[in-house]
Motif scaffolding. Structure first.
Motif, short mmCIF file in Angstrom:
data_model
loop_
_atom_site.label_atom_id
_atom_site.label_comp_id
_atom_site.label_asym_id
_atom_site.label_seq_id
_atom_site.Cartn_x
_atom_site.Cartn_y
_atom_site.Cartn_z
N SER B 195 1.02 -1.03 0.07
CA SER B 195 -0.30 0.06 0.35
C SER B 195 0.17 1.08 0.33
O SER B 195 0.66 2.11 -0.91
CB SER B 195 -0.68 0.03 0.97
OG SER B 195 -0.24 0.20 2.10
N SER B 196 1.68 1.16 0.55
CA SER B 196 2.81 2.54 0.79
C SER B 196 3.69 2.18 -0.65
O SER B 196 3.48 4.05 -1.45
CB SER B 196 4.03 2.63 1.97
OG SER B 196 4.49 1.71 2.04
N GLU B 199 0.74 3.92 -3.03
CA GLU B 199 0.88 5.67 -2.47
C GLU B 199 2.17 6.69 -3.26
O GLU B 199 1.70 7.58 -3.87
CB GLU B 199 0.89 6.24 -1.12
CG GLU B 199 0.15 6.33 -0.53
CD GLU B 199 0.04 6.27 1.25
OE1 GLU B 199 1.42 6.44 1.21
OE2 GLU B 199 -0.88 5.47 1.51
#
Lengths: 352, 314
Positions: B195-196, B199
């Motif tokens: 998820s990072s 991003e």
């Protein structure tokens, strides 16, 4: 009115007779019938529809239009950095120096990007990697395209910084240590580090205050003259266009609805949308209480209206406008307009 | 920066003291007379009294607490084990390397493998590789680690006979404990990493890097990963704490004489010095890990470093 002069028709011909290409004048950048869609959650966004334009070395083309009209998508397509997926180029050719960018293999494109074509991104606050010094970041592009030692590269990076008015000694600093205007200049320094032949500037001045804006424009102008760089300037600021562009293309809903020389567009606008854009600018000479916006909202790109995409907002629209998409008509030398009613519109403008 | 580190170290000491104080109080309030438990049912009143005096249990709460705090934190002495009569510190030092080795190795695996999987999933976003990685990660997050440990023993030790099932005979004995301790963390880091990364993947500076003509693999390594690492690093401290907190179970499953197993022994025997020593060790270990991660953060992110530097001036 010659209906056979819209650019798509021309390009069709030259494709069938490739040898003809070498005979006539070939523009440095020739975008033909570009069509880009974004697919997300099974919805299709028609971001760019049948866009064609040409640009010569040393020329500046202003792409003008509302937010979301597809300006950045066009630039990213020219750069070959559209995120795919979600983006997909359905149709079209982008000829740069007689090479179709869309067909160049990936590895070769890496050598063109940053060297031959460079791009200045919209938001300077996020366009730089927060964890690297700006010197490192400028050095990266220099090292990629030139056989230089690290030392030489850093020296060159320092020179680029000086060029945009930042002391070379600051190359060891991180992006958060610079103001927005300075970051934008760093981004420009980075884009210009390898003397690009085509510069795509995506709203290079939008995030800046007016004084810095003027400096940055001055800088871009100077560099263009020095390097004979072709430039596409994406903006929604008509003042900026008036200041540095030679040609203007007005984009609405992913389509060029009017294009021509700066004078054509500013002095003789023919498309109702272009006219609306100019009318929405406040005039300093008249005592105006209210701005005159174009009524309505830009169309939903997942569901463009039939016929002319501007007709729901157009004061001149009639039934026919909703039926067929208007062709691109050459209404003056090099002045194209996608409106069947341009004569009527112009008459109304002259005798309101 | 230096001032910040000192400030953090001082904070750390306070936290460790508080942990020691809380655990001591809880142990003190535990029902049952330790002397009676030690001597068994047939002890006479006088022997119990003698034992209480010997262990220092006849002193008041405050006196006992003061004595513990002084010996533990000033002289690094946790006294003698009530049940075994050997110095707790000596035993702890023998066991410490085993637990530390398992914990740190598991953590290294967590970060390296977890991050790699996260990057792999993120760069294949929407494709089958992504879905597969995330499904596997979800499974391993959901599975209890002791069960996984037992399954590993069953499979690798009993069925395949590749690795020892228990004990500490040679380096191979550590493979299963490390793996079982690491798996949940790897899965968590894989999801966090994905998820990072996602991003960062759409950040403007990635477009900038692409516009420079940089190779995609270098963009991932030089631009995406360092920026995506920040939340992962934040998680490392917590993950380490998790591994250590899980050590009593892991060490019991694999019969490893480490600090975790020692803590269990202490709890079962109501052996206060052992419990206190182990808990203080856990507190120290976790605090140091989190401190190191925070420093790492500052080292990697110039913006955070600048904040610390600014604090120093202010």
């Amino acid at each position: 009115m010659k209906s056979d002069t819209f650019p798509e028709a021309k390009t069709m011909k030259s494709d069938t007779f490739p040898e003809a290409k070498t005979m006539k004048h070939v523009a440095f950048l020739d975008v033909k019938n570009l069509e880009v869609i974004y697919t997300q959650n099974k919805r299709t966004v028609r971001a760019v529809n049948h866009v064609s334009f040409q640009l010569d070395r040393g020329q500046t083309l202003g792409l003008v239009g509302e937010t979301g009209a597809g300006k950045t998508t066009i630039a990213k397509a020219c750069m070959g950095i559209l995120p795919t997926p979600p983006a997909r180029i359905l149709n079209g050719e982008i000829w740069l120096d007689a090479e179709n960018i869309l067909e160049i293999p990936k590895e070769k494109m890496l050598r063109i990007r940053g060297k031959k074509i460079a791009m200045v991104f919209q938001d300077p606050m996020t366009a730089l990697n927060p964890l690297q010094t700006i010197g490192e970041q400028i050095l990266e592009v220099i090292e990629l395209h030139n056989a230089v030692s690290r030392h030489e590269g850093l020296k060159r990076a320092g020179q680029m910084l000086e060029l945009v008015g930042i002391p070379a000694a600051r190359h060891v600093e991180y992006p958060h240590q610079f103001s927005g205007g300075m970051k934008q200049r760093v981004v420009i320094a980075m884009a210009l580090a390898c003397d690009p032949e085509l510069l795509l500037a995506d709203e290079p001045t939008t995030a800046l205050d007016v004084t810095i804006q003027a400096q940055v424009l001055e800088l871009i102008k100077g560099l263009r003259e020095k390097l004979n760089t072709a430039m596409i300037l994406i903006t929604h600021d008509l003042g900026v266009v008036a200041e540095i562009c030679d040609k203007v293309a007005v984009i609405y809903a992913g389509q060029i609805i009017e294009s021509g020389s700066k004078e054509d567009i500013f002095d003789r606008p023919a498309h109702p949308y272009t006219i609306g854009l100019f009318q929405s600018l406040p005039r300093l000479t008249a005592a105006e209480k209210w701005l005159k916006p174009i009524e309505g909202m830009p169309p939903d790109p997942t569901d463009l209206p039939d016929g002319c995409s501007f007709h729901p907002r157009c004061p001149y629209a009639s039934k026919e406008c909703a039926l067929a998409e208007p062709d691109c008509i050459e209404i003056g030398t090099g002045h194209f307009c996608r409106c069947t009613k341009w004569m009527e519109v112009r008459t109304c403008q002259m005798h309101p | 920066m230096g001032k910040y580190v000192i400030q953090r170290v001082l904070q750390m000491f306070v936290i460790i003291w508080i942990a020691g104080f809380i655990v001591f109080t809880l142990m003190y309030m535990m029902p049952g007379d330790p002397a009676k438990i030690l001597l068994g049912n047939d002890a006479t009143e006088s022997t119990i009294l003698a034992k209480r005096a010997e262990l220092g249990l006849d002193a008041s709460y405050v006196e006992q607490l003061a004595s513990f705090m002084y010996h533990a934190f000033v002289r690094f002495d946790f006294g003698y084990s009530w049940s075994y009569g050997v110095p707790v510190m000596q035993e702890l030092l023998v066991r410490l390397p085993r637990t530390l080795f398992i914990g740190v190795s598991a953590m290294v695996l967590n970060v390296l493998l977890g991050t790699w999987l996260g990057v792999f999933a993120a760069t294949h976003r929407g494709k089958w590789q992504d879905s597969l990685t995330m499904v596997i990660a979800m499974v391993f997050i959901s599975v209890p680690d002791f069960w996984l440990a037992l399954m590993c023993v069953l499979f690798f030790s009993i069925n395949l006979g590749w690795l020892p099932a228990y004990g500490i005979d040679g380096p191979l004995s550590y493979v299963l404990p490390i793996l079982s301790s690491a798996v949940a963390g790897i899965a968590i880091n894989a999801r966090q990493g994905r998820s990072s990364m996602l991003e960062v993947i759409h950040a403007d500076f990635i477009s900038t890097a692409r516009a420079k003509g940089q190779k995609e693999s270098v963009i991932v390594r030089k631009h995406m990963l360092p920026n995506a690492m920040m939340p992962i690093i934040t998680g490392v401290g917590g993950g380490l704490a998790m591994v250590v907190a899980g050590s009593p179970i892991m060490e019991s499953v694999f019969s490893i004489p480490g600090v975790g197993a020692y803590l269990l022994v202490g709890i079962n025997l109501r052996d206060r010095p052992i419990v206190l020593a182990c808990v203080v060790f856990f507190a120290v270990f976790t605090s140091v890990a989190i401190l190191l991660m925070d420093l790492c953060y500052a080292f990697l992110d110039p913006r955070i470093k600048a904040q610390y530097a600014a604090k120093k001036v202010g």
